[in-house]
Scaffold this motif. Structure first.
Motif, PDB file in Angstrom:
ATOM      1  N   TYR A  88      -8.953   4.591   2.055  1.00  0.00           N
ATOM      2  CA  TYR A  88      -8.175   5.748   1.649  1.00  0.00           C
ATOM      3  C   TYR A  88      -8.213   6.465   2.942  1.00  0.00           C
ATOM      4  CZ  TYR A  88      -9.032   4.520  -3.337  1.00  0.00           C
ATOM      5  OH  TYR A  88      -9.187   3.906  -4.550  1.00  0.00           O
ATOM      6  N   ASP A 106      -6.508   5.726   5.473  1.00  0.00           N
ATOM      7  CA  ASP A 106      -5.031   5.784   6.122  1.00  0.00           C
ATOM      8  C   ASP A 106      -4.218   6.798   5.799  1.00  0.00           C
ATOM      9  OD1 ASP A 106      -2.778   4.916   6.897  1.00  0.00           O
ATOM     10  OD2 ASP A 106      -2.771   3.027   6.030  1.00  0.00           O
ATOM     11  N   THR A 107      -4.209   7.883   6.908  1.00  0.00           N
ATOM     12  CA  THR A 107      -3.630   9.121   6.433  1.00  0.00           C
ATOM     13  C   THR A 107      -2.055   8.776   6.766  1.00  0.00           C
ATOM     14  OG1 THR A 107      -3.646   9.506   8.853  1.00  0.00           O
ATOM     15  CG2 THR A 107      -5.536  10.500   7.479  1.00  0.00           C
ATOM     16  N   GLN A 108      -1.440   7.412   6.839  1.00  0.00           N
ATOM     17  CA  GLN A 108       0.027   7.494   6.914  1.00  0.00           C
ATOM     18  C   GLN A 108       0.224   7.229   5.510  1.00  0.00           C
ATOM     19  OE1 GLN A 108       2.388   7.423   9.457  1.00  0.00           O
ATOM     20  NE2 GLN A 108       0.406   8.357  10.458  1.00  0.00           N
ATOM     21  N   LYS A 114       0.872  -1.202   0.067  1.00  0.00           N
ATOM     22  CA  LYS A 114      -0.026   0.069   0.015  1.00  0.00           C
ATOM     23  C   LYS A 114       0.794   1.290   0.132  1.00  0.00           C
ATOM     24  CE  LYS A 114      -4.106   1.789   2.334  1.00  0.00           C
ATOM     25  NZ  LYS A 114      -5.033   1.639   3.622  1.00  0.00           N
TER      26      LYS A 114
END
Length: 242
Positions: free
Chosen positions: A231, A233-235, A173
């Motif tokens: 989407y 997942d702010t990492q 990812k």
């Protein structure tokens, strides 16, 4: 990882599939020989041992029209890129050689050679409606991939960087492409190689004309991204910097 680990059904490999499978089938004779046999390129592929000790790789390619190649995934994909984007690869090599001629080989590459390396290793080309470009520039990931998802049927992302292609043999990812911001809108894959090559200059690349794009966010490129929560997942899908 090895050539046997490549999943040729992966959507990002579609442009490379026919030639890539032919090269992989002959790889037992060495990557360089297999590349030369499969398709034409503006360079001849030679074993890594052909590169004289101490000579810069890009300088050697420019002056001999030979590309040293090791028997690994990285140089396999580099060869495929030479075959599919011969004018762009040639232009990148010309620009690298010009920088080396002007400044020599320095411990630090400098902004232009850094940008050339980023382009060569990790660039991607996006052909898409303006609304997708606007969302990408804003790093508005939800708008880009969820709200505007139907527009991706009119878009195409072509991976150019050979290190990027190598990393995607084991898809994860966080893998992110540097999407090239062309000087003029590109609306078709027709003549794409010539158009990109014609735009590249030291001044343009020195401005770092790239936008980050986590490639597994592209609709159809990962089964998990069918769920909008993919989407969140702010990492990975980071908000733009203040």
């Amino acid at each position: 990882m090895s050539l046997q680990d490549i999943d040729w059904s992966a959507p990002w490999l579609a442009p490379y599939r026919a030639v890539g499978q032919a090269v992989a089938a002959q790889a037992h004779q060495g990557i360089a020989a297999a590349l030369n046999a499969a398709a034409s390129a503006p360079v001849q592929f030679v074993p890594q041992s052909a590169l004289p000790p101490g000579e810069a790789y890009e300088h050697f390619i420019f002056h001999t029209r030979q590309c040293p190649s090791r028997d690994n995934l990285h140089d396999f994909f580099n060869g495929l890129c030479w075959q599919h984007f011969p004018q762009t690869k040639t232009r990148l090599n010309q620009l690298q050689a010009a920088q080396i001629a002007a400044d020599g080989v320095q411990p630090l590459r400098g902004p232009v050679r850094d940008a050339l390396t980023v382009f060569d290793e990790n660039a991607a080309f996006l052909i898409a409606p303006p609304a997708l470009w606007e969302a990408l520039r804003a790093q508005d990931w939800r708008r880009l991939f969820v709200t505007l998802r139907p527009l991706w049927a009119q878009a195409q992302l072509l991976l150019f960087g050979h290190a990027l292609l190598e990393k995607l043999v084991s898809p994860r990812k966080p893998i992110t492409a540097h999407v090239y911001c062309a000087q003029a809108a590109i609306n078709s894959v027709v003549n794409l190689d010539a158009i990109i090559a014609g735009q590249l200059s030291a001044a343009h690349l020195g401005s770092k004309p790239f936008l980050p794009l986590p490639v597994l966010g592209v609709p159809g490129w990962c089964a998990d991204n069918a769920a909008p929560g993919f989407y969140a997942d702010t990492q990975i899908f980071r908000p733009p910097r203040a």
